[in-house]
Write an enzyme that holds these catalytic residues in place. Structure first.
Site, PDB file in Angstrom:
ATOM      1  N   SER A  38       0.824  -1.216   0.000  1.00  0.00           N
ATOM      2  CA  SER A  38       0.000   0.000   0.000  1.00  0.00           C
ATOM      3  C   SER A  38       0.857   1.264   0.000  1.00  0.00           C
ATOM      4  O   SER A  38       0.457   2.289  -0.536  1.00  0.00           O
ATOM      5  CB  SER A  38      -0.969   0.003   1.178  1.00  0.00           C
ATOM      6  N   THR A 148       4.794   5.855  18.091  1.00  0.00           N
ATOM      7  CA  THR A 148       5.463   7.096  17.692  1.00  0.00           C
ATOM      8  C   THR A 148       5.551   8.068  18.864  1.00  0.00           C
ATOM      9  O   THR A 148       4.657   8.097  19.718  1.00  0.00           O
ATOM     10  CB  THR A 148       4.706   7.746  16.504  1.00  0.00           C
ATOM     11  N   SER A 183      -2.660  14.366  15.055  1.00  0.00           N
ATOM     12  CA  SER A 183      -3.241  14.076  13.733  1.00  0.00           C
ATOM     13  C   SER A 183      -4.024  12.766  13.869  1.00  0.00           C
ATOM     14  O   SER A 183      -3.833  12.016  14.837  1.00  0.00           O
ATOM     15  CB  SER A 183      -2.144  13.888  12.672  1.00  0.00           C
ATOM     16  N   TYR A 185      -3.582  10.213  12.102  1.00  0.00           N
ATOM     17  CA  TYR A 185      -2.564   9.143  12.060  1.00  0.00           C
ATOM     18  C   TYR A 185      -1.986   8.910  13.460  1.00  0.00           C
ATOM     19  O   TYR A 185      -1.959   7.776  13.950  1.00  0.00           O
ATOM     20  CB  TYR A 185      -1.435   9.493  11.073  1.00  0.00           C
ATOM     21  N   HIS A 186      -1.491   9.985  14.087  1.00  0.00           N
ATOM     22  CA  HIS A 186      -0.861   9.801  15.394  1.00  0.00           C
ATOM     23  C   HIS A 186      -1.863   9.189  16.393  1.00  0.00           C
ATOM     24  O   HIS A 186      -1.508   8.371  17.233  1.00  0.00           O
ATOM     25  CB  HIS A 186      -0.314  11.137  15.923  1.00  0.00           C
ATOM     26  N   LYS A 189      -2.146   5.475  16.430  1.00  0.00           N
ATOM     27  CA  LYS A 189      -1.107   4.815  17.225  1.00  0.00           C
ATOM     28  C   LYS A 189      -1.499   4.775  18.699  1.00  0.00           C
ATOM     29  O   LYS A 189      -1.145   3.838  19.421  1.00  0.00           O
ATOM     30  CB  LYS A 189       0.214   5.569  17.075  1.00  0.00           C
TER      31      LYS A 189
END
Ligand code: NAD
Ligand code: USQ
Length: 415
Positions: A38, A148, A183, A185-186, A189
């Site tokens: 991906s 992260t 975000s 994304y973050h 996590k």
């Protein structure tokens, strides 16, 4: 003598996955990998390509075998499918799983609802599938999961390694340090960390959750031939800041620190990230343990890094300069930032070289591909904005409406 292990790398085709596979296999471990490619598709979707050309997986495996005698076994699969997670664990019977197989870009997750939703589904459900499949097939394996540093955000206090002691209203406890991701994304996590911590607690799985800083670099020790290079992105979504700055320097594009450029982050060189992940794999925690490592070399401000790249470029006779760009993100541009990272050092981690040496290596590698980078020059300028097209309530003129939700939603009942 080091014990050899069976290690499964989820996300083996990626920036960290491929050099990790080469490194672990060269250390005598039996390496397996899964990927759905991906990352290659998503970089193409944002109109870019890897600055350093990379062969397909078939060719990568062939070169590793013929040139280095390394036999790495690959499964083409998608962790979003539970059956794929089950099959790869049944086939590989791993002692350790290094889970890198996620969508790693914060800007990509902020493009629109579709990309935010894809990112969280891919990352959270992929990880959930993996831990359920581990419970079913290999509950004694060690899950090394890439989290992260961005999970913690930028609090106005020192950041411990995962947990801290707190006294509140006369009572004390050891609790997870607060997560304040910046975000979608973050945040994916953060959700992963919570799910993994629960799996360790209730099923006795063991995991190392790695809070890693921003990675930079073109090299790690297994990359001994141009056909073994790892990918290297520079577009606004998938290029991380130092990597972007280096490609900008070699192509004469003014470097792009966002906003005041005084935001601070933890950074780690690719070779050091591979070294740390290897240490984590070879030193598992105890049964049922959920441990957290903060994985970084140093903390730098963004302008400071820009200056270092410009200076390194000038040492090589490249005339680079710092630009200035309005910040497309919503983040603090001046803040306190201090992070504990002692656990990996206690297990033997030593940074491979200085950042100045690393930057020179990167610039020397990238200069060969400057035409290839220039061909995609349009991906340098940031266009993805954290606030998107929706006006912020404090900024939008009061008579304007965002229009979001109008016409398509009708209130049928208010009960
Ligand atoms: P990457 O995108 O290069 O690698 C991830 C790989 O996983 C890709 O090859 C992708 O195709 C694959 N993948 C994604 N979703 C998958 C799925 N559902 N099933 C199977 N394969 C899938 O990213 P990277 O830079 O190598 O980062 C690896 C991990 O480290 C990520 O989890 C990222 O969040 C984390 N991390 C990266 C950095 C960094 O600066 N690169 C810093 C901190 C943490
Ligand atoms: N930045 C610039 N100019 C640029 C690009 C970025 O000033 O051209 C700034 C950003 O505003 C941010 C900082 O540099 O303040 C870091 O941005 P980045 O894009 O290098 O990193 P980030 O979005 O945080 O994400 C990367 C990886 C991600 C990983 C994370 C670690 O893509 O997978 O989780 O680094 S950390 O930042 O510690 O959370």
């Amino acid at each position: 003598m080091r014990q050899t292990m069976r290690v499964l790398i989820a996300g083996i085709d990626g920036y960290l996955g491929w050099p990790l596979a080469l490194h672990l296999a060269a250390r005598g471990h039996e390496v397996y990998g899964i990927d759905n490619f991906s990352r290659r598709k998503n970089v193409a979707e944002v109109g870019s390509w890897s600055a350093i050309p990379i062969p397909n997986m078939h060719r990568r495996l062939e070169v590793a075998r013929n040139l280095l005698g390394l036999r790495i076994k690959f499964f083409h699969g998608d962790l979003r499918r539970y059956q794929d997670a089950l099959s790869v664990l049944r086939e590989s019977k791993p002692d350790a799983i290094v889970h890198l197989g996620e969508q790693p870009s914060a800007p990509y997750s902020m493009i629109d609802w579709k990309h935010a939703s894809f990112t969280q589904e891919n990352n959270v459900i992929g990880t959930l599938n993996l831990i359920w499949a581990m419970k079913e097939t290999c509950p004694h394996a060690h899950l090394v999961k890439l989290g992260t540093m961005g999970e913690y955000g930028t609090p106005n206090m020192e950041i411990p390694e995962g947990f801290f002691e707190i006294e509140y209203r006369g009572r004390k406890d050891r609790l997870p340090f607060p997560r304040q991701a910046g975000s979608f994304y973050h945040l994916s996590k953060v959700h992963d960390s919570a799910n993994i911590m629960l799996a360790c607690k209730i099923w006795g799985l063991m995991s190392t959750d790695i809070m890693q800083g921003v990675v930079y670099g073109t090299r790690s020790d297994g990359i001994v031939d141009h056909r073994l290079h790892t990918r290297f992105d520079f577009d606004e979504a998938f290029g991380t800041v130092v990597n972007r700055f280096c490609t900008q320097a070699v192509t004469g594009y003014p470097l792009t620190p966002y906003g005041k450029g005084r935001q601070r982050r933890g950074f780690i060189a690719l070779a050091d990230s591979i070294q740390c992940l290897t240490i984590a794999v070879e030193n598992p925690p105890g049964r049922g343990e959920y441990r957290v490592f903060n994985q970084l070399d140093e903390i730098y401000g963004i302008n400071e890094l820009g200056d270092m790249v410009v200076t390194a470029a000038r040492r090589l006779g490249i005339n680079a300069e710092l630009g200035s760009i309005e910040n497309p993100r919503v983040e603090m541009e001046e803040h306190f930032y201090k992070v504990d990272s002692v656990r990996l050092k206690a297990l033997g981690f030593k940074p491979t070289r200085s950042i100045d040496e690393e930057l020179e290596i990167m610039l020397r590698d990238l200069i060969h591909f400057k035409d290839r980078i220039r061909a995609k020059r349009h991906v340098m300028a940031p266009t993805i904005r954290w606030r998107g097209k929706v006006p912020h309530p404090l900024i939008a003129p009061p008579h304007e409406s965002s229009g979001v939700g109008q016409e398509t939603v009708k209130v049928i009942s208010d009960r």
